[in-house]
Design a protein around this motif. Structure first.
Motif, PDB file in Angstrom:
ATOM      1  N   PHE A 176       0.874  -1.170   0.000  1.00 26.89           N
ATOM      2  CA  PHE A 176       0.000   0.000   0.000  1.00 26.89           C
ATOM      3  C   PHE A 176       0.910   1.217   0.000  1.00 26.89           C
ATOM      4  N   THR A 177       0.805   2.019  -1.044  1.00 29.08           N
ATOM      5  CA  THR A 177       1.690   3.174  -1.154  1.00 29.08           C
ATOM      6  C   THR A 177       0.879   4.442  -0.905  1.00 29.08           C
ATOM      7  N   PHE A 178       1.411   5.324  -0.065  1.00 27.86           N
ATOM      8  CA  PHE A 178       0.687   6.533   0.302  1.00 27.86           C
ATOM      9  C   PHE A 178       1.546   7.759   0.064  1.00 27.86           C
ATOM     10  N   ILE A 179       0.898   8.821  -0.387  1.00 25.56           N
ATOM     11  CA  ILE A 179       1.599  10.105  -0.453  1.00 25.56           C
ATOM     12  C   ILE A 179       1.511  10.720   0.933  1.00 25.56           C
ATOM     13  N   TYR A 180       2.617  11.212   1.441  1.00 23.79           N
ATOM     14  CA  TYR A 180       2.630  11.805   2.779  1.00 23.79           C
ATOM     15  C   TYR A 180       1.563  12.892   2.896  1.00 23.79           C
ATOM     16  N   SER A 181       0.853  12.855   3.995  1.00 25.96           N
ATOM     17  CA  SER A 181      -0.194  13.845   4.238  1.00 25.96           C
ATOM     18  C   SER A 181       0.068  14.484   5.599  1.00 25.96           C
ATOM     19  N   GLN A 182       0.092  15.813   5.599  1.00 20.59           N
ATOM     20  CA  GLN A 182       0.400  16.531   6.835  1.00 20.59           C
ATOM     21  C   GLN A 182      -0.771  16.424   7.815  1.00 20.59           C
ATOM     22  N   ARG A 183      -0.519  15.960   9.041  1.00 26.00           N
ATOM     23  CA  ARG A 183      -1.589  15.859  10.029  1.00 26.00           C
ATOM     24  C   ARG A 183      -1.305  16.806  11.187  1.00 26.00           C
ATOM     25  N   THR A 184      -2.221  17.742  11.391  1.00 29.39           N
ATOM     26  CA  THR A 184      -2.047  18.748  12.432  1.00 29.39           C
ATOM     27  C   THR A 184      -1.825  18.086  13.784  1.00 29.39           C
ATOM     28  N   GLY A 185      -0.807  18.594  14.495  1.00 31.00           N
ATOM     29  CA  GLY A 185      -0.556  18.068  15.839  1.00 31.00           C
ATOM     30  C   GLY A 185       0.542  17.018  15.870  1.00 31.00           C
ATOM     31  N   THR A 186       0.899  16.477  14.696  1.00 31.20           N
ATOM     32  CA  THR A 186       1.985  15.490  14.682  1.00 31.20           C
ATOM     33  C   THR A 186       3.316  16.244  14.512  1.00 31.20           C
ATOM     34  N   PRO A 187       4.427  15.696  15.032  1.00 28.26           N
ATOM     35  CA  PRO A 187       5.717  16.401  14.921  1.00 28.26           C
ATOM     36  C   PRO A 187       6.105  16.696  13.477  1.00 28.26           C
ATOM     37  N   ALA A 188       5.812  15.794  12.534  1.00 26.10           N
ATOM     38  CA  ALA A 188       6.247  15.998  11.142  1.00 26.10           C
ATOM     39  C   ALA A 188       5.525  17.171  10.487  1.00 26.10           C
ATOM     40  N   ALA A 189       4.398  17.570  11.042  1.00 24.97           N
ATOM     41  CA  ALA A 189       3.615  18.649  10.429  1.00 24.97           C
ATOM     42  C   ALA A 189       4.371  19.979  10.454  1.00 24.97           C
ATOM     43  N   ARG A 190       5.397  20.066  11.320  1.00 26.35           N
ATOM     44  CA  ARG A 190       6.168  21.320  11.396  1.00 26.35           C
ATOM     45  C   ARG A 190       7.283  21.370  10.350  1.00 26.35           C
ATOM     46  N   LEU A 191       7.505  20.243   9.658  1.00 27.46           N
ATOM     47  CA  LEU A 191       8.631  20.174   8.729  1.00 27.46           C
ATOM     48  C   LEU A 191       8.216  20.584   7.317  1.00 27.46           C
ATOM     49  N   PRO A 192       9.204  21.071   6.523  1.00 30.92           N
ATOM     50  CA  PRO A 192       8.864  21.513   5.156  1.00 30.92           C
ATOM     51  C   PRO A 192       8.488  20.342   4.252  1.00 30.92           C
ATOM     52  N   MET A 193       7.512  20.575   3.406  1.00 27.66           N
ATOM     53  CA  MET A 193       7.019  19.521   2.510  1.00 27.66           C
ATOM     54  C   MET A 193       7.919  19.401   1.266  1.00 27.66           C
ATOM     55  N   VAL A 194       7.956  18.229   0.686  1.00 32.05           N
ATOM     56  CA  VAL A 194       8.670  18.003  -0.572  1.00 32.05           C
ATOM     57  C   VAL A 194       7.764  18.524  -1.703  1.00 32.05           C
ATOM     58  N   PRO A 195       8.336  19.207  -2.713  1.00 29.65           N
ATOM     59  CA  PRO A 195       7.483  19.729  -3.796  1.00 29.65           C
ATOM     60  C   PRO A 195       6.610  18.630  -4.427  1.00 29.65           C
ATOM     61  N   GLU A 196       5.370  19.038  -4.714  1.00 34.20           N
ATOM     62  CA  GLU A 196       4.350  18.071  -5.136  1.00 34.20           C
ATOM     63  C   GLU A 196       4.722  17.282  -6.397  1.00 34.20           C
ATOM     64  N   ASP A 197       5.340  17.982  -7.391  1.00 32.23           N
ATOM     65  CA  ASP A 197       5.647  17.267  -8.639  1.00 32.23           C
ATOM     66  C   ASP A 197       6.678  16.163  -8.404  1.00 32.23           C
ATOM     67  N   GLN A 198       7.642  16.445  -7.500  1.00 28.85           N
ATOM     68  CA  GLN A 198       8.634  15.398  -7.171  1.00 28.85           C
ATOM     69  C   GLN A 198       7.950  14.210  -6.503  1.00 28.85           C
ATOM     70  N   VAL A 199       7.051  14.518  -5.596  1.00 27.23           N
ATOM     71  CA  VAL A 199       6.376  13.447  -4.861  1.00 27.23           C
ATOM     72  C   VAL A 199       5.575  12.581  -5.827  1.00 27.23           C
ATOM     73  N   HIS A 200       4.855  13.215  -6.735  1.00 27.29           N
ATOM     74  CA  HIS A 200       4.041  12.434  -7.667  1.00 27.29           C
ATOM     75  C   HIS A 200       4.900  11.579  -8.586  1.00 27.29           C
ATOM     76  N   ASP A 201       6.012  12.139  -9.023  1.00 26.18           N
ATOM     77  CA  ASP A 201       6.922  11.383  -9.890  1.00 26.18           C
ATOM     78  C   ASP A 201       7.430  10.142  -9.132  1.00 26.18           C
ATOM     79  N   ARG A 202       7.838  10.343  -7.876  1.00 20.93           N
ATOM     80  CA  ARG A 202       8.330   9.200  -7.090  1.00 20.93           C
ATOM     81  C   ARG A 202       7.216   8.188  -6.850  1.00 20.93           C
ATOM     82  N   PHE A 203       6.049   8.699  -6.545  1.00 22.99           N
ATOM     83  CA  PHE A 203       4.918   7.810  -6.266  1.00 22.99           C
ATOM     84  C   PHE A 203       4.649   6.901  -7.471  1.00 22.99           C
ATOM     85  N   ASP A 204       4.648   7.494  -8.663  1.00 20.28           N
ATOM     86  CA  ASP A 204       4.368   6.708  -9.873  1.00 20.28           C
ATOM     87  C   ASP A 204       5.441   5.644 -10.099  1.00 20.28           C
ATOM     88  N   ARG A 205       6.697   6.030  -9.863  1.00 23.87           N
ATOM     89  CA  ARG A 205       7.781   5.050 -10.058  1.00 23.87           C
ATOM     90  C   ARG A 205       7.657   3.907  -9.050  1.00 23.87           C
TER      91      ARG A 205
END
Ligand code: SAH
Ligand code: SF4
Ligand code: F3S
Length: 488
Positions: free
Chosen positions: A376-405
């Motif tokens: 099961f492959t998931f694109i990271y989704s920012q969830r308010t209140g979690t520690p990772a939510a404070r970190l900068p996101m990876v640009p969307e086009d890069q994420v989609h390209d990686r997801f497809d591969r």
């Protein structure tokens, strides 16, 4: 809002079910027809099992189950693990409103993980005033009491339950209180059932909202687990799935002395149970003892869901997963040595904050080495209140390209792995008629793969010998063996 949990007593809740039965009967007499309900479930196996409990209570009250959402009481059991889960619910709520406008008797209830987030409750109160009832993950057992209030029962029941200006009934607790036993529950399939062995999660993976919405980890008393499985077996169930966010930490901090491998052995001893599955195993807690028990106990299914999340040791550390790439690979090969016929499946997140191309290639490398049957492959989704939510996101086009591969690789390897089964003889638990092709039934192998084969209703619920004839990638086709095996 009153948020303090009240200790629910099963006797008291059973009394509310009885009182609701009377109110419902009166209402049905008044309108001259039966009242219907529908529960829609989003999310994981925990929610699916919770929904069976909700359905059990509603049927006990006397509501008649309806296949679609055009019912007199609709309950949405929600998931909030990724933002798209929330968006789906909001989208569907508008559509439910359409039904409600046509049926003034219709009532709408919302429960599950989304309701544990205060911002969601505020939004529903403000923007979805046609929702009648909101409750959370810690008090699904209170449904009888909530329905009693909804049907106009005495307000004195409303201890700790808010009824706002709009008449919305709201009961959401911050914390779980105890584990309720002995309330009615339903089952989607007569021959298989999920069984909760623990609730909540203490792992706090940096991206994940589950610990915040499901509360602290609690293990259910093994005697209650076994008692439930014995009852299920007496009732015709042959396959059980033991449920928990991390079953490998079963018993930790509990006032009884039993770990997960020991519980698994006990479950295998229950007469009439032919197959035992479990979900989910955190790699950090998967012990040699568990591998031994799985390998030796023939009833334990040849499937292990072992969430990877990422192949990059740097990201695994950032994610608070407590294992690195090498440890995960060593564990996977150790499992395969012990059980060469096991199917490994996984969950992977793409685009975790700061993920680089190198990190991503580490993930691809693990997928190639472990050779999952499915992932099961998931694109990271920012969830308010979690520690990772404070970190900068990876640009969307890069994420989609990686997801497809990643998806392409996962599909290619899955198809290759599953194709290896063509020509083998397997046991299939037939679950249902094939939804698309008449004359076929659909079932599952011990390794959890889906198989379609010629057959009719008479096969449903039976474990039958099957020759695998063809692979369609993520599913197989087969035919019933007429000799070779003894049918169980
Ligand atoms: N307890 C289980 C997982 C429950 S959530 C376990 O640890 O294996 C199911 C999956 O959703 C996780 O394994 C993870 O891959 C994914 N997930 C959780 N939070 C996420 C997020 N914020 N963004 C994207 N995927 C997420
Ligand atoms: Fe979430 Fe991690 Fe718990 Fe799984 S183990 S539910 S990913 S916090
Ligand atoms: Fe979703 Fe709750 Fe399960 S957030 S994944 S339904 S525990």
């Amino acid at each position: 809002m009153e948020k303090t949990a009240r200790i629910l007593d099963s006797k008291e809740q059973l009394r509310f079910i009885e009182l609701s039965q009377k109110l419902l009967k009166n209402k049905e007499n008044e309108i001259g027809r039966r009242l219907t309900f529908h529960v829609t479930t989003f999310g994981c196996q925990m929610n699916a099992r919770d929904s069976e409990k909700l359905i059990g209570i509603l049927k006990d009250i006397g509501y008649v189950e309806k296949d679609d959402e055009d019912a007199d009481l609709v309950i949405y059991n929600t998931c909030t693990v990724r933002d798209n889960a929330n968006q789906k619910v909001y989208g569907k709520l508008g559509y439910l409103h359409g039904y409600k406008k046509k049926n003034p008797l219709m009532r709408i209830g919302m429960c599950g993980c989304m309701m544990q987030e205060p911002s969601v409750i505020e939004k529903i109160q403000k923007s979805y005033p046609f929702v009648d009832m909101i409750f959370g993950t810690h008090n699904i057992y209170q449904l009888g009491e909530l329905v009693y209030l909804m049907l106009g029962g005495e307000d004195e029941a409303a201890r700790g339950i808010e009824i706002n200006r709009r008449g919305q009934i709201i009961s959401v607790w911050d914390e779980p209180v105890g584990i309720m036993e002995d309330l009615p529950t339903d089952r989607k399939y007569p021959f298989k059932s999920g069984v909760n062995i623990m609730y909540g999660c203490d792992n706090f993976c940096s991206y994940c909202i589950v610990p915040y919405v499901r509360g602290r980890e609690r293990s259910r008393d093994p005697r209650e687990v076994i008692r439930e499985i014995e009852r299920l077996s007496a009732d015709g169930v042959t396959e059980v799935m033991l449920l928990g966010q991390n079953v490998n930490s079963y018993g930790r901090g509990a006032d009884f002395d039993m770990n997960f491998p020991a519980l698994l052995r006990e479950v295998c001893r229950v007469d009439g149970i032919e197959r035992v599955r479990f979900m989910t195993s955190h790699p950090k807690d998967l012990s040699d003892e568990l591998i031994d028990v799985m390998a030796y106990e023939k009833k334990v299914c040849r499937h292990l869901h072992l969430p990877l999340q990422s192949g990059s040791s740097r990201l695994l550390e950032a994610m608070n997963r407590h294992y690195d790439k090498e440890q995960y690979l060593a564990l996977a090969s150790h499992i395969r040595e012990a059980m060469p016929d096991i199917a490994l499946t996984t969950d992977i997140i793409v685009g975790y904050p700061t993920e680089t191309e190198e990190d991503f290639l580490e993930t691809m490398d693990v997928v190639e080495k472990v050779r999952y049957s499915a992932a099961f492959t998931f694109i990271y989704s920012q969830r308010t209140g979690t520690p990772a939510a404070r970190l900068p996101m990876v640009p969307e086009d890069q994420v989609h390209d990686r997801f497809d591969r990643l998806l392409a690789l996962v599909q290619e390897i899955g198809a290759e792995e599953n194709g290896k089964l063509v020509g083998t003889r397997q046991e299939v638990l037939v679950e249902q008629l094939n939804e698309k092709e008449p004359g076929l039934v659909t079932g599952r192998l011990s390794n959890n793969l889906t198989v379609h084969l010629p057959g009719d209703e008479s096969l449903i619920g039976r474990i039958i010998p099957v020759t695998i004839t063809e692979s369609g990638g993520f599913y197989l086709r087969g035919k019933k063996c007429t000799h070779i095996f003894q049918e169980r």
